[in-house]
Write an enzyme that holds these catalytic residues in place. Structure first.
Site, mmCIF file in Angstrom:
data_model
loop_
_atom_site.group_PDB
_atom_site.id
_atom_site.type_symbol
_atom_site.label_atom_id
_atom_site.label_comp_id
_atom_site.label_asym_id
_atom_site.label_seq_id
_atom_site.Cartn_x
_atom_site.Cartn_y
_atom_site.Cartn_z
ATOM 1 N N SER A 254 0.830 -1.203 0.000
ATOM 2 C CA SER A 254 0.000 0.000 0.000
ATOM 3 C C SER A 254 0.860 1.248 0.000
ATOM 4 C CB SER A 254 -0.896 0.024 1.245
ATOM 5 O OG SER A 254 -1.531 1.281 1.410
ATOM 6 N N TYR B 176 -0.426 -0.393 10.601
ATOM 7 C CA TYR B 176 -0.731 -0.799 9.228
ATOM 8 C C TYR B 176 0.441 -0.485 8.305
ATOM 9 C CZ TYR B 176 -2.966 -0.892 4.630
ATOM 10 O OH TYR B 176 -3.263 -1.164 3.308
#
Length: 334
Positions: free
Chosen positions: A167, A193
């Site tokens: 990501s 994350y």
């Protein structure tokens, strides 16, 4: 490390205001006779990735936690593509027993592995039975163990590919090796994350280096901002939701899956490994995580950091106690 990004401008609209979709990435490709696994293929990007691969003849296995949902997805993919070779197998990336059972059950070569499953936005610290932070455990360690367990099948295929879905969010944190699991620092949702997504890229770097001799290429990618179930854990107020949704250039699921499908199937990336892609092109390396709309941070492709993470990850898996897993302590030598 300095590397020159590889432009893939042969793909229509690869650079421009509208990203290509998964059909563009597979145009003219025939993978009949090839076998693929897509994790997290019961929703979102996983479904579209599996559908795109099935549409070009690939024998696809949907590796999912919810097998009933997986069966419905498989039936729909078969109905829409005419490919009857779409299978469902149980896989829980939080469970060593599940990962071990999955890899043990796999027989024969594996040409494509798409590590697509992931979680994001756990508002409070959540730990696995081993004490690992949940996002790092699911997004990195689960896929790390799975891929190592499937190494021989990938090597048997010859010119196999592993695609690791990372990501843009990786740019918010390198690996904090001194406290990966937030045991001594305050937990932050985005930091956790981001660290797991940096781990995804570093895994691609080190795996490609180690496994090039086996004909295995490993790349990471950013799919873009896609509204999928990965957002389900975020505790948005209506105001937060408006602000977040306005701050991203959202793309469709078909567009989001395009880069990972490209890396899985296109001859344009044959033999290319250890790199990070977005919008169907290799990303520029950036040093300032906040100054650019795109790009991969230098810390995420640092070979020294990649080697260190590999060793640390192996140690974590090997230190698992019998109480953590019905299969006990594990050892990898690859």
């Amino acid at each position: 490390m300095t590397q020159t990004p590889m432009p893939l401008c042969e793909i229509p609209n690869a650079i421009g205001p509208r990203p290509p979709d998964s059909g563009t990435a597979t145009r003219g490709v025939d993978l009949t006779g090839k076998r693929a696994i897509v994790t997290g293929a019961s929703s979102g990007l996983g479904i579209e990735t599996a559908r795109a691969l099935a549409s070009i003849g690939t024998d696809v296995t949907l590796a999912v936690r919810d097998t009933e949902a997986g069966k419905r997805v498989a039936a729909n993919i078969t109905a829409t593509t005419g490919n009857g070779n779409v299978h469902v197998a149980p896989l829980d990336l939080n469970s060593h027993a599940s990962i071990a059972a999955f890899t043990k059950a796999w027989t024969g070569p594996l040409h494509i592995l798409v590590n697509n499953a992931g979680i994001w936005g756990l508002p409070e610290i959540t730990r696995t039975p081993e004490g690992w932070e949940q996002q790092f455990a699911t997004n990195h360690l689960g896929h790390f163990e799975l891929t190592l367990g499937l190494h021989d099948a990938l090597a048997a295929a010859g010119n196999a590919r592993v695609v690791v879905v990372s990501s843009h969010g990786h740019r918010c944190s390198p690996i904090v090796f001194e406290d990966i699991h937030f045991e001594h620092r305050s937990y932050e949702t985005l930091a956790a994350y981001a660290q797991s997504k940096t781990a995804n890229v570093l895994f691609a770097v080190e795996a490609s280096k180690r496994w090039a001799k086996d004909g295995i290429s490993v790349n990471a990618c950013h799919p873009g901002a896609v509204r999928t179930k990965i957002l389900r854990h975020m505790d948005f107020t209506p105001e937060d939701q408006k602000r977040v949704f306005k701050s991203f250039k959202w793309v469709s699921v078909e567009q989001g899956a395009s880069t990972q499908v490209l890396l899985a199937a296109s001859p344009l990336v044959e033999g290319i490994g250890g790199r990070y892609f977005e919008n169907n092109n290799e990303s520029e390396v950036v040093s300032d995580s906040g100054a650019h709309e795109s790009g991969v941070c230098a810390f995420a492709i640092d070979p020294t950091e990649a080697a260190r993470l590999w060793d640390v990850s192996l140690q974590m898996l090997s230190n698992r106690t019998p109480a953590d897993s019905s299969h006990g302590v594990i050892h990898f030598d690859i």
